[in-house]
Each structure stands twice: as structure tokens, then as C-alpha cells.
Design a protein around this motif. Sequence first.
Motif, PDB file in Angstrom:
ATOM      1  N   GLY A 184      -5.017   0.047   2.307  1.00 56.49           N
ATOM      2  CA  GLY A 184      -4.857  -0.834   1.268  1.00 56.49           C
ATOM      3  C   GLY A 184      -5.678  -1.918   1.256  1.00 56.49           C
ATOM      4  O   GLY A 184      -6.068  -2.614   0.113  1.00 56.49           O
ATOM      5  N   ARG A 244      -9.104  -2.076  -0.060  1.00 57.97           N
ATOM      6  CA  ARG A 244      -9.350  -1.834  -1.639  1.00 57.97           C
ATOM      7  C   ARG A 244      -9.123  -3.090  -2.476  1.00 57.97           C
ATOM      8  O   ARG A 244      -9.319  -3.319  -3.541  1.00 57.97           O
ATOM      9  CB  ARG A 244      -8.475  -0.953  -2.268  1.00 57.97           C
ATOM     10  CG  ARG A 244      -8.708   0.343  -1.533  1.00 57.97           C
ATOM     11  CD  ARG A 244      -7.782   1.530  -2.166  1.00 57.97           C
ATOM     12  NE  ARG A 244      -8.176   1.646  -3.374  1.00 57.97           N
ATOM     13  CZ  ARG A 244      -8.774   2.815  -3.917  1.00 57.97           C
ATOM     14  NH1 ARG A 244      -9.219   3.717  -3.144  1.00 57.97           N
ATOM     15  NH2 ARG A 244      -8.904   3.056  -5.247  1.00 57.97           N
ATOM     16  N   ALA A 263       0.756  -1.144  -0.033  1.00 57.37           N
ATOM     17  CA  ALA A 263       0.173   0.059   0.201  1.00 57.37           C
ATOM     18  C   ALA A 263       0.780   1.338   0.008  1.00 57.37           C
ATOM     19  O   ALA A 263       1.186   1.855   0.970  1.00 57.37           O
ATOM     20  CB  ALA A 263      -0.947   0.055   1.322  1.00 57.37           C
ATOM     21  N   SER A 264       1.665   1.720  -1.030  1.00 56.05           N
ATOM     22  CA  SER A 264       2.289   2.745  -1.331  1.00 56.05           C
ATOM     23  C   SER A 264       2.459   3.066  -2.744  1.00 56.05           C
ATOM     24  O   SER A 264       2.629   2.311  -3.642  1.00 56.05           O
ATOM     25  CB  SER A 264       3.953   2.328  -0.664  1.00 56.05           C
ATOM     26  OG  SER A 264       4.632   3.330  -0.965  1.00 56.05           O
ATOM     27  N   ALA A 265       2.818   4.315  -3.018  1.00 58.46           N
ATOM     28  CA  ALA A 265       2.835   4.840  -4.495  1.00 58.46           C
ATOM     29  C   ALA A 265       4.554   5.209  -4.284  1.00 58.46           C
ATOM     30  O   ALA A 265       4.876   5.657  -5.370  1.00 58.46           O
ATOM     31  CB  ALA A 265       2.201   6.087  -4.529  1.00 58.46           C
ATOM     32  N   SER A 266       5.102   4.715  -3.563  1.00 52.44           N
ATOM     33  CA  SER A 266       6.749   5.083  -3.301  1.00 52.44           C
ATOM     34  C   SER A 266       7.360   4.185  -4.366  1.00 52.44           C
ATOM     35  O   SER A 266       7.719   3.143  -4.128  1.00 52.44           O
ATOM     36  CB  SER A 266       7.188   5.039  -1.947  1.00 52.44           C
ATOM     37  OG  SER A 266       8.743   5.237  -1.952  1.00 52.44           O
ATOM     38  N   LYS A 306      -2.414   3.171   6.542  1.00 48.08           N
ATOM     39  CA  LYS A 306      -2.133   2.872   5.141  1.00 48.08           C
ATOM     40  C   LYS A 306      -2.344   1.367   4.827  1.00 48.08           C
ATOM     41  O   LYS A 306      -2.975   0.955   3.644  1.00 48.08           O
ATOM     42  CB  LYS A 306      -0.905   3.249   4.899  1.00 48.08           C
ATOM     43  CG  LYS A 306      -0.425   4.722   4.576  1.00 48.08           C
ATOM     44  CD  LYS A 306       1.062   5.393   4.334  1.00 48.08           C
ATOM     45  CE  LYS A 306       0.934   6.706   4.278  1.00 48.08           C
ATOM     46  NZ  LYS A 306       2.335   7.080   3.862  1.00 48.08           N
ATOM     47  N   LEU A 332       0.596  -3.762  -6.188  1.00 47.75           N
ATOM     48  CA  LEU A 332       0.416  -2.465  -5.657  1.00 47.75           C
ATOM     49  C   LEU A 332      -1.143  -2.045  -5.377  1.00 47.75           C
ATOM     50  O   LEU A 332      -1.803  -2.779  -6.271  1.00 47.75           O
ATOM     51  CB  LEU A 332       1.104  -1.375  -6.619  1.00 47.75           C
ATOM     52  CG  LEU A 332       2.797  -1.383  -6.761  1.00 47.75           C
ATOM     53  CD1 LEU A 332       3.160  -0.313  -7.919  1.00 47.75           C
ATOM     54  CD2 LEU A 332       3.170  -1.028  -5.392  1.00 47.75           C
ATOM     55  N   VAL A 333      -1.341  -1.667  -4.399  1.00 46.45           N
ATOM     56  CA  VAL A 333      -2.669  -0.993  -4.236  1.00 46.45           C
ATOM     57  C   VAL A 333      -2.590   0.530  -3.575  1.00 46.45           C
ATOM     58  O   VAL A 333      -1.638   0.774  -2.868  1.00 46.45           O
ATOM     59  CB  VAL A 333      -3.384  -1.771  -2.828  1.00 46.45           C
ATOM     60  CG1 VAL A 333      -2.564  -1.963  -1.931  1.00 46.45           C
ATOM     61  CG2 VAL A 333      -4.887  -1.436  -2.975  1.00 46.45           C
ATOM     62  N   THR A 334      -3.415   1.389  -3.850  1.00 50.19           N
ATOM     63  CA  THR A 334      -3.474   2.511  -3.483  1.00 50.19           C
ATOM     64  C   THR A 334      -4.042   2.683  -1.983  1.00 50.19           C
ATOM     65  O   THR A 334      -5.067   1.778  -1.558  1.00 50.19           O
ATOM     66  CB  THR A 334      -4.166   3.576  -4.322  1.00 50.19           C
ATOM     67  OG1 THR A 334      -5.577   3.207  -4.619  1.00 50.19           O
ATOM     68  CG2 THR A 334      -3.475   3.832  -5.561  1.00 50.19           C
ATOM     69  N   SER A 335      -3.574   3.820  -1.340  1.00 48.36           N
ATOM     70  CA  SER A 335      -4.121   3.853   0.081  1.00 48.36           C
ATOM     71  C   SER A 335      -4.210   5.234   0.696  1.00 48.36           C
ATOM     72  O   SER A 335      -3.326   5.929   1.360  1.00 48.36           O
ATOM     73  CB  SER A 335      -3.392   3.021   1.201  1.00 48.36           C
ATOM     74  OG  SER A 335      -1.944   3.454   1.016  1.00 48.36           O
ATOM     75  N   ASP A 336      -5.107   6.102   0.298  1.00 49.56           N
ATOM     76  CA  ASP A 336      -5.366   7.502   0.528  1.00 49.56           C
ATOM     77  C   ASP A 336      -5.874   7.518   1.901  1.00 49.56           C
ATOM     78  O   ASP A 336      -6.859   7.076   2.268  1.00 49.56           O
ATOM     79  CB  ASP A 336      -6.128   8.237  -0.656  1.00 49.56           C
ATOM     80  CG  ASP A 336      -5.357   8.395  -1.645  1.00 49.56           C
ATOM     81  OD1 ASP A 336      -4.321   8.277  -1.782  1.00 49.56           O
ATOM     82  OD2 ASP A 336      -6.374   8.603  -2.794  1.00 49.56           O
TER      83      ASP A 336
END
Length: 190
Positions: free
Chosen positions: A57, A60, A8-11, A53, A27-31
Motif C-alpha cells: 500500500g 502505491r 491498505a485494505s479492501a475490507s 499489505k 484507502l489504498v489497494t495492496s495486491d
Amino acid sequence: MYPKIALASASPRRRELLTQLGVEFELVTSDIDETPYAAEQPADYVQRLALAKAKAGLARLAQDIPTLGSDTIVVVQQQILGKPIDFADFQRMMTLLSGQMHQVMTAVALVDSKRSLSTLVQTEVYFRAISPTEMLSYWQSGEPQDKAGGYGIQGLAARFVERINGSYTGVVGLPLCQTECLLQQWQEQA
């Protein structure tokens, strides 16, 4: 070796580091809202965000697989330095860090619908004195804009670092030794 997990990271730095462990992941987003609570201590804050986070994630995903969340903060004099909003904010941060020791805290959380594990890694980073000209030049490189504390140790800011005491990969964004220990512990408890 390890089961497939979700990150759960966009990095991009976290993706690269996790790949070094040989972990298969999606990958999964986690706003999440990253606003600190009133009087929240830095260590509590970064651990709360990593867990939030991971949980966001997991929520989702279509399946219940272990989901890893992580957060990194820079702390100087008990003040959390986030990502700079503009050059003036960046300059304020660099002035605080220049010639000083600061801490980089990275929390890692691994969750599924039934359990969670987490760890916190704290590293001391010592910066040499940084001139206003160097600050401007570094800002103009574009590197500081999306980094906690306004710098990336793995990039151009490495020239400011006199030494560190702790985990280099923790400063980059994912402490590999401690993350692998977390994954091993997860498997042993399965």
C-alpha cells in the motif's frame, strides 16, 4: 488526535472499525501473493501478510504517510482456513469448526519509508455444533463466500458462537484496542 494514515485494505469491516477510532485515513489497494510458505506457521504467515499489505500500500502512495495493513486468518488444528472456494470447501471448513474451539489471528502492521510496527492478536472462538442444514442455509445467505474460515462473527454466524476468549474486533478483522496502541506508539516514537 492521530496523523492521517493510509489503509491498505479492501475490507469494508476494517474501514468501519478504523472509523470508530476517529482516525482520518485514505484507502489504498495492496495486491499481494497470499500463498503460505512451506512449513510456515500460522502466526508467522498472518504477520508476514499484514506487513506485506502495508508495504504494498505504501508503495502505491504519492507521499510517505503511515500505512496500515492487516490480515485475519482462522486456524483449527494448526490448519489455516482461507476463504471458501465453493460449497464443498465451505462445508469442509464448517465441519472442522462445528462443536470446536478455533483461533482467529489478526496481525496489524503500520509502516512508512523509515520504520514499521506490528502486533498480533489471537482470539479463541468456540462454536456450537452446526447441522448440515444450518451449513447449507448459511452458505445460501451469501455471507460466507468472502470471509476467512467461511464465516463472519458480526453477521449471521454469530448464532454459532458459544463464546470467545480475546478480541471481538480482532475476529471481525481489526483489533481496535491493539490498533490504537500501535498508533499511540507510532506517535510517541515520531
